[in-house]
Scaffold this active site. Structure first.
Site, PDB file in Angstrom:
ATOM      1  N   GLY A  15       0.811  -1.210   0.000  1.00 38.39           N
ATOM      2  CA  GLY A  15       0.000   0.000   0.000  1.00 38.39           C
ATOM      3  C   GLY A  15       0.845   1.261   0.000  1.00 38.39           C
ATOM      4  O   GLY A  15       0.526   2.246  -0.673  1.00 38.39           O
ATOM      5  N   ASN A  32      -7.832   3.781   8.722  1.00 41.30           N
ATOM      6  CA  ASN A  32      -7.320   2.565   9.346  1.00 41.30           C
ATOM      7  C   ASN A  32      -7.351   2.616  10.867  1.00 41.30           C
ATOM      8  O   ASN A  32      -7.309   1.593  11.527  1.00 41.30           O
ATOM      9  CB  ASN A  32      -5.894   2.282   8.867  1.00 41.30           C
ATOM     10  CG  ASN A  32      -4.992   3.489   8.986  1.00 41.30           C
ATOM     11  OD1 ASN A  32      -5.303   4.557   8.460  1.00 41.30           O
ATOM     12  ND2 ASN A  32      -3.887   3.357   9.686  1.00 41.30           N
ATOM     13  N   THR A  43      11.493  -8.022 -11.366  1.00 37.51           N
ATOM     14  CA  THR A  43      10.750  -9.279 -11.551  1.00 37.51           C
ATOM     15  C   THR A  43       9.576  -9.311 -10.595  1.00 37.51           C
ATOM     16  O   THR A  43       9.707  -8.993  -9.411  1.00 37.51           O
ATOM     17  CB  THR A  43      11.688 -10.486 -11.312  1.00 37.51           C
ATOM     18  OG1 THR A  43      12.778 -10.376 -12.229  1.00 37.51           O
ATOM     19  CG2 THR A  43      10.962 -11.795 -11.528  1.00 37.51           C
ATOM     20  N   HIS A  57      -1.946  -7.639   2.557  1.00 40.46           N
ATOM     21  CA  HIS A  57      -1.937  -8.172   3.932  1.00 40.46           C
ATOM     22  C   HIS A  57      -3.037  -7.606   4.805  1.00 40.46           C
ATOM     23  O   HIS A  57      -3.222  -8.024   5.948  1.00 40.46           O
ATOM     24  CB  HIS A  57      -0.554  -8.012   4.581  1.00 40.46           C
ATOM     25  CG  HIS A  57      -0.193  -6.637   5.046  1.00 40.46           C
ATOM     26  ND1 HIS A  57      -0.331  -6.258   6.354  1.00 40.46           N
ATOM     27  CD2 HIS A  57       0.308  -5.564   4.392  1.00 40.46           C
ATOM     28  CE1 HIS A  57       0.079  -4.999   6.489  1.00 40.46           C
ATOM     29  NE2 HIS A  57       0.475  -4.552   5.309  1.00 40.46           N
ATOM     30  N   SER A  72      -3.542  -3.113  -0.473  1.00 36.36           N
ATOM     31  CA  SER A  72      -2.444  -3.884   0.105  1.00 36.36           C
ATOM     32  C   SER A  72      -2.971  -5.252   0.525  1.00 36.36           C
ATOM     33  O   SER A  72      -3.964  -5.346   1.259  1.00 36.36           O
ATOM     34  CB  SER A  72      -1.888  -3.152   1.320  1.00 36.36           C
ATOM     35  OG  SER A  72      -0.935  -3.962   1.957  1.00 36.36           O
ATOM     36  N   CYS A 132       2.133   1.742  12.946  1.00 30.98           N
ATOM     37  CA  CYS A 132       3.290   2.537  12.532  1.00 30.98           C
ATOM     38  C   CYS A 132       3.651   3.578  13.581  1.00 30.98           C
ATOM     39  O   CYS A 132       4.801   3.981  13.677  1.00 30.98           O
ATOM     40  CB  CYS A 132       3.014   3.235  11.214  1.00 30.98           C
ATOM     41  SG  CYS A 132       1.937   2.312  10.145  1.00 30.98           S
TER      42      CYS A 132
HETATM   43  C1  PLP Z   1      -1.574  -0.525   6.081  1.00 28.38           C
HETATM   44  C2  PLP Z   1      -1.925   0.703   5.385  1.00 28.38           C
HETATM   45  C3  PLP Z   1      -1.067   1.260   4.421  1.00 28.38           C
HETATM   46  C4  PLP Z   1       0.289   0.681   4.142  1.00 28.38           C
HETATM   47  O1  PLP Z   1       0.218  -0.531   3.416  1.00 28.38           O
HETATM   48  P1  PLP Z   1       1.505  -1.485   3.414  1.00 28.38           P
HETATM   49  O2  PLP Z   1       1.154  -2.555   2.429  1.00 28.38           O
HETATM   50  O3  PLP Z   1       1.663  -2.007   4.786  1.00 28.38           O
HETATM   51  O4  PLP Z   1       2.658  -0.670   2.932  1.00 28.38           O
HETATM   52  C5  PLP Z   1      -1.482   2.381   3.763  1.00 28.38           C
HETATM   53  N1  PLP Z   1      -2.671   2.947   4.006  1.00 28.38           N
HETATM   54  C6  PLP Z   1      -3.531   2.444   4.908  1.00 28.38           C
HETATM   55  C7  PLP Z   1      -4.853   3.100   5.112  1.00 28.38           C
HETATM   56  C8  PLP Z   1      -3.194   1.302   5.633  1.00 28.38           C
HETATM   57  O5  PLP Z   1      -4.048   0.831   6.546  1.00 28.38           O
END
Ligand code: PLP
Length: 395
Positions: free
Chosen positions: A70, A151, A237, A201, A199, A324
């Site tokens: 993300g 988030n 890649t 995960h 993203s 974070c």
């Molecule tokens: C987790 C998150 C990101 C970052 O994504 P990553 O794949 O961990 O770099 C960005 N924006 C929001 C709203 C998120 O919750």
């Protein structure tokens, strides 16, 4: 009881995504750029994953750029729009104070390069009004970047309405849909989104992979130089097992979205009602325009970190603010943006559920939080002052 309630930080990979990744590593190990048959098998696998992502988002395969996650997708969208803006003499960008750091820090870099950034303040509800966006648009605005869902506090922004306004005014709209994906429907055409970040995960896929949707015709800047993968927009890649895991996970969460959102909404409301009964507590973010998975509270005279550690001892994996920012003593910029004071913002708790959550788990979380808050307050000199009337309650 062991409960993972930090799904906004990351999710557990789904069995189906994990199986698809193993299968991919075994039978599609070739390099998709190789001309021989093993390479071509990998290229077919890559194309199939791209098709799955495009179908779920309502875009074309050529509008999908796979990234490392993300953060990269947010950066790429913002720097691309800025480059386009600069060329046209438009160096004004609109965003909000509650965006993820992947957006805010990218914007900060642009400010140092002479761009002007308007960060919309958040109302206490944590939901922007489309009108607020409209009022700050200027003739030299080149980009609006507003997240689809937050988030931390889970609030959902009126992206389709903002999309309408941006399209009318000829301004590009990027939305960070990382927190929203899997919980709210996304249709980039209907919502008039020009660029969108995802993203894997965050929706039960693997870590280290994501994507940027960029509407056809928008010139996307490559952040890394190298080969001509991803149509020259992202060299290197491809992370094929990751991409396959993401597409498999996304297809599954989209297929189950209605059902799991309906179930989660009931559990979330039970959680919110339960935690709301704790004296001197406040829900962060609107109660209705929020992700079905998110409960976020502040408690008076509580230190978020202590709360987390004690909950962890009771088997509950929770968060205060975003992953974070934990570890730093700065309170969440999102909580500050909706008007919480530094002091109040420090006493925050975020519980984020996934489709496996049960009523029993929710009740356990309510009870455990109740006990832990009471215990921490017993030991708190601030709480004693409040009770003795030497201090005024804020919440
Ligand atoms: C987790 C998150 C990101 C970052 O994504 P990553 O794949 O961990 O770099 C960005 N924006 C929001 C709203 C998120 O919750």
């Amino acid at each position: 009881m062991e409960i993972y309630a930090d799904n906004a930080a990351t999710t557990k990979i789904s069995d189906i995504a994990k199986a698809a990744m193993i299968e991919c590593m075994e039978s599609s190990f070739g390099n998709p750029s190789s001309l021989h048959s093993d390479g071509q098998r990998a290229a077919v696998t890559l194309a199939s994953a791209r098709r799955k992502m495009a179908q779920q988002l309502g875009c074309s395969e050529r509008e999908v750029i796979f990234t490392s996650g993300g953060t990269e997708a947010d950066n790429q969208a913002i720097f691309s729009a800025a480059a386009l803006g600069e060329k046209a003499g438009k160096k004004h960008i609109v965003s909000s104070a509650a965006e993820h750091h992947a957006v805010l820090h990218a914007l900060h870099r642009l400010e140092k390069q002479g761009f002007e950034v308007t960060l919309l303040p958040m109302p206490e509800s944590g939901v922007l009004s489309p009108k607020a966006v409209e009022t700050v648009l200027r003739d030299d605005t080149c980009l609006v970047t507003i997240m689809m869902a937050n988030n931390e506090i889970g609030t959902i922004q009126p992206i389709a309405e903002i999309g309408n306004i941006c399209r009318e005014r000829g301004v590009l709209l990027h939305t960070d849909a990382v927190a929203a994906s899997g919980y709210v429907p996304i249709d980039v055409v209907r919502q008039k989104i020009d660029m969108l970040s995802l993203s894997a995960h965050k929706f039960h896929g693997p870590k280290g992979v994501g994507m940027l949707y960029a509407r056809k015709g928008i010139k996307i800047l490559s952040l890394v130089e190298g080969g001509s993968q991803e149509g020259g927009k992202r060299a290197g890649t491809e992370n094929l097992p990751g991409i396959v895991g993401m597409a498999t996970a996304f297809e599954q969460v989209c297929a189950n979205m209605r059902e799991s959102a309906a179930k989660l909404t009931i559990l979330r409301d039970r959680l919110i009602d339960g935690l709301g009964k704790i004296p001197h507590s406040v829900l962060n973010g609107d109660k209705l325009a929020r992700l079905p998975s998110n409960a976020n509270f502040c408690f008076e005279a509580i230190e978020g970190e202590s709360l987390l550690l004690l909950l962890d001892q009771k088997g509950i994996r929770a968060s205060s603010g975003s992953a974070c920012t934990s570890g730093s003593l700065e309170p969440s910029h999102v909580l500050l943006s909706i008007g919480r004071s530094h002091e109040v913002a420090h006493g925050s708790l975020r519980l984020t559920l996934d489709h496996t959550a049960t009523e029993q788990e929710v009740d356990y979380m309510i009870e455990a939080t109740y006990q832990v808050v009471a215990r921490l307050r017993e030991m708190s000199p601030v709480w004693r002052d409040l009770q003795e009337g030497k201090r005024k309650y804020v919440i």
